[in-house]
Scaffold this motif. Structure first.
Motif, mmCIF file in Angstrom:
data_model
loop_
_atom_site.group_PDB
_atom_site.id
_atom_site.type_symbol
_atom_site.label_atom_id
_atom_site.label_comp_id
_atom_site.label_asym_id
_atom_site.label_seq_id
_atom_site.Cartn_x
_atom_site.Cartn_y
_atom_site.Cartn_z
ATOM 1 N N THR A 177 0.793 -1.072 -0.164
ATOM 2 C CA THR A 177 0.016 -0.109 0.082
ATOM 3 C C THR A 177 0.765 1.490 0.093
ATOM 4 O OG1 THR A 177 -1.863 -1.089 0.984
ATOM 5 C CG2 THR A 177 -1.717 1.278 1.300
ATOM 6 N N LEU B 80 -7.511 -0.227 -2.173
ATOM 7 C CA LEU B 80 -7.312 0.924 -1.833
ATOM 8 C C LEU B 80 -8.346 1.724 -2.474
ATOM 9 C CD1 LEU B 80 -3.404 1.396 -2.552
ATOM 10 C CD2 LEU B 80 -4.666 1.868 -0.656
ATOM 11 N N ARG C 205 -4.400 -5.023 -4.522
ATOM 12 C CA ARG C 205 -3.959 -3.689 -3.516
ATOM 13 C C ARG C 205 -4.747 -2.425 -4.086
ATOM 14 N NH1 ARG C 205 -4.410 -4.736 0.408
ATOM 15 N NH2 ARG C 205 -3.802 -2.741 1.012
#
Length: 127
Positions: free
Chosen positions: A32, A69, A65
């Motif tokens: 991240t 996000l 990811r």
């Protein structure tokens, strides 16, 4: 709730013991931080551009990811219905709100990582 009951609840629930753990889970999971850092530093990026800038990340993990996000509201995905289709990612306003946190961490890294490395060398030298 008594002090003893609160301590027992905190032991059962890590979020009560450490109220920032949900933030750490969101922001500091394995890939991240590099994704957010890259989007902040380089602006809107296509998937391939992110993949090139963030070395050693697999396409599968980058996809996972980015989806997480986007779900968390830290990244905005824009689909352009062209031929061929184009998808771009950029950091959201919520993601940009992390800027002071990242700036503080970068400052800490510059000031203290040499000491961390020295401590590691000392520790490893004792083994």
């Amino acid at each position: 709730m008594t002090g003893g009951a609160r301590m027992k609840d905190a032991a059962a629930d890590p979020e009560l013991a450490c109220p920032i753990s949900p933030v750490v889970d969101i922001v500091f999971s394995r890939w991240t931080t590099p994704i957010l850092w890259t989007l902040h530093a380089h602006g809107r990026q296509r998937f391939v551009e992110l993949e090139r800038r963030i070395t050693r990340i697999t396409p599968k993990v980058l996809t996972q990811r980015l989806r997480q996000l986007e779900r968390d509201g830290l990244v905005v995905r824009t689909y352009h219905p062209e031929v061929p289709p184009r998808v771009e990612y950029e950091i959201s306003a919520l993601g940009l709100s992390l800027r002071p946190l990242f700036a503080t961490l970068a400052e800490w890294a510059g000031a203290y990582l040499p000491q961390v490395e020295e401590a590691r060398e000392d520790y490893d030298g004792r083994a």
